[in-house]
Every structure is written in C-alpha cells, then in structure tokens.
Motif scaffolding. Structure first.
Motif, PDB file in Angstrom:
ATOM      1  N   GLY A 220       0.746  -1.148   0.135  1.00  0.00           N
ATOM      2  CA  GLY A 220      -0.182   0.093  -0.131  1.00  0.00           C
ATOM      3  C   GLY A 220       0.904   1.209   0.021  1.00  0.00           C
ATOM      4  N   ILE A 221       1.983   1.294   0.735  1.00  0.00           N
ATOM      5  CA  ILE A 221       2.876   2.421   0.729  1.00  0.00           C
ATOM      6  C   ILE A 221       3.547   2.391  -0.539  1.00  0.00           C
ATOM      7  N   GLU A 222       4.006   1.278  -1.100  1.00  0.00           N
ATOM      8  CA  GLU A 222       4.525   1.501  -2.490  1.00  0.00           C
ATOM      9  C   GLU A 222       3.811   2.126  -3.450  1.00  0.00           C
ATOM     10  N   SER A 223       2.662   1.718  -3.433  1.00  0.00           N
ATOM     11  CA  SER A 223       1.604   2.085  -4.456  1.00  0.00           C
ATOM     12  C   SER A 223       1.311   3.731  -4.124  1.00  0.00           C
ATOM     13  N   LEU A 224       1.121   4.223  -2.961  1.00  0.00           N
ATOM     14  CA  LEU A 224       1.009   5.444  -2.595  1.00  0.00           C
ATOM     15  C   LEU A 224       2.292   6.439  -3.114  1.00  0.00           C
ATOM     16  N   ILE A 225       3.581   5.883  -2.983  1.00  0.00           N
ATOM     17  CA  ILE A 225       4.661   6.657  -3.267  1.00  0.00           C
ATOM     18  C   ILE A 225       4.530   6.768  -4.747  1.00  0.00           C
TER      19      ILE A 225
END
Length: 272
Positions: A220-225
């Motif tokens: 989820g963090i990777e997608s957000l970045i």
C-alpha cells in the motif's frame, strides 16, 4: 473466562462457529449494541463473507479482535496469522489498527468503542510487549507515530514488529547510524500525509511487517509513493508468497529475513 464471570449477560460463547459469530455481531450492531468479536487471525478467514457483507457493507460498529496475528510459532502451519492484513485491507469501510504494545492495545480498544464503524485490532500471540520507553500520544484516526527522528532511511514497523525494529535501531545507533523510526499503528486508512513527507525527506523507506507481502501494508505504501511520483526507494521486509511451517517465532523471523539482524544489515547496505 473472567469476562464471562464478570458480565454473564453480555458475553456469548458461540463455539467454533466463526461465520455465525460475525453475523450474530452484525445483528447486535443493527439492534444498537457495539459488539466485540474475538477470533484468531487464521480463523477470520472462515468468516470473510460475513465480515464483508454482513458488517462492512452495512458499515456497522463491530470491533474485530484479531488475536494471534503474525507468526504463532509451534501452533502449526494452519494457525499462522499472516494473511489478515491482506484480506481485510481490501474491504471498504473497515479500519485496521496494529498496536505496538500493551498500552496501545488498551488505547486502541478504547478508541474502537468510540468509533462508529467496523474496526479490526490485530495483535500477536505470546508475551505482551510492555514498558515502551517513548511518550504516548492520543490515538487519532489514520495517524501513525514517529518514535524517533533520523535521516536518510526511515523504518516503518507494523504492530509487534515495532519491538523487533527497536532492537535493530538500538544496534544501528551503536554503529553511529540514526534512522527515522515509525510505528505504523493505522494500517487502514494509511497515514498518507506522513508517508509522503517521509518519502520526500528520506532516500529509502523500509517497511517491516510480519505478514504476507502480497496485498499487505508495505505494498500500500509502495503504491502511494508510485502514484505520487516521488523518487525514493522502498523495501518491504515481509513474508513472500508462501505458507510458513511451524517453529519458534525467533527461528522463523530469521529464516524469513525479518529479524533485527536482517533489518540492521539492510540499513547498513543502503547507507554505504
């Protein structure tokens, strides 16, 4: 147990019937109650349809206690609580908290009692982590906690991995390395503001979670970045797409590569 003795008219043992437990809780919630359901992480898998349709679709105030979340040691392969973040994160209306220690677990439950919607609180099996040495903050919906401010590398730890990551941070300090250290706390919703701020101010973000990588918090963090087109590198230290055999939690973390020694090695590799 003690709850049944203390509150005999407010406690219900529905037996080994997870689907019924969740639907029963939905019925109570529709009737104006705020039910708390307590099931092992691995057995919420049986009640996925009920969580999704009976509770979350109707946005009912049911609190899901997700016990034995993460590695459970010698309970066996079927009991490893490594999938709940992935399968719960996909459900609309559901909030997920992963408290880092005993105090935060109590505070999370208090927060859940004031929250008007479905909420899951996940915590691990074993000896509770107590006496955390950092000042506590009030729990605010969707907000993570910066434990220590550093530079270059930010370590974001999920729930019981805060304790393991703290060991890594202490070892790194002895080598003169000072990463930023964050307690994720809310896995859903993500603390977008903080994560993007960390991504812009650090060369590397490392997410440490004791769960399956696919569909997990780190992804989820990777997608957000990626969506925000920020040029920082991310590394998710989690469990690859596999079932985990039984064994002590220490042995399994080392084998998977998410123990404090592995965290230290990754940080030292990065800052070379």
């Amino acid at each position: 147990g003690e709850i049944f003795r203390k509150y005999p008219h407010r406690s219900f043992d529905v037996g080994i019937a997870e689907e019924h437990a969740v639907t029963f809780a939905a019925g109570l919630a529709v009737s104006g109650y705020k039910p708390v359901v307590s099931i092992y992480s691995s057995f919420y898998q049986r009640a996925y349809d009920q969580i999704l349709h009976d509770v979350c679709l109707q946005n009912l105030p049911v609190t899901f206690i997700v016990d034995r979340a993460g590695l459970v040691g010698r309970d066996g392969e079927t009991h490893q609580g490594i999938f709940d973040i992935s399968f719960m994160s996909a459900i609309p209306n559901l909030t997920i908290i992963a408290p880092k220690d005993t105090r935060e677990l109590v505070d999370s439950l208090r927060f859940a009692m004031t929250y008007n919607g479905p909420i899951a609180i996940r915590f691990s099996r074993g000896t509770a982590y107590v006496g955390f040495r950092h000042a506590e903050e009030n729990i605010i919906l969707g907000k993570s906690q910066i434990i220590e401010k550093g530079k270059d590398v930010a370590l974001i730890a999920v729930g019981n991995m805060v304790e393991e990551t703290q060991r890594a941070v202490d070892a790194l300090k002895e080598k003169g390395v000072y990463p930023t250290f964050v307690n994720a706390r809310f896995l859903k919703p993500l603390d977008d503001e903080l994560i993007l701020k960390l991504a812009k101010s650090h060369r590397y973000l490392i997410v440490i979670e004791e769960g399956i990588k696919k569909g997990g918090y780190g992804e989820g963090i990777e997608s957000l970045i990626l969506e925000n087109q920020i040029n920082t590198k991310t590394l998710v230290m989690a469990i690859d797409n596999q079932f985990i055999e039984q064994g002590s939690v220490e042995e399994l973390r080392e084998k998977i590569g998410i123990d404090y020694k592995n965290i230290c090695e990754k940080v030292l590799e990065i800052i070379k």
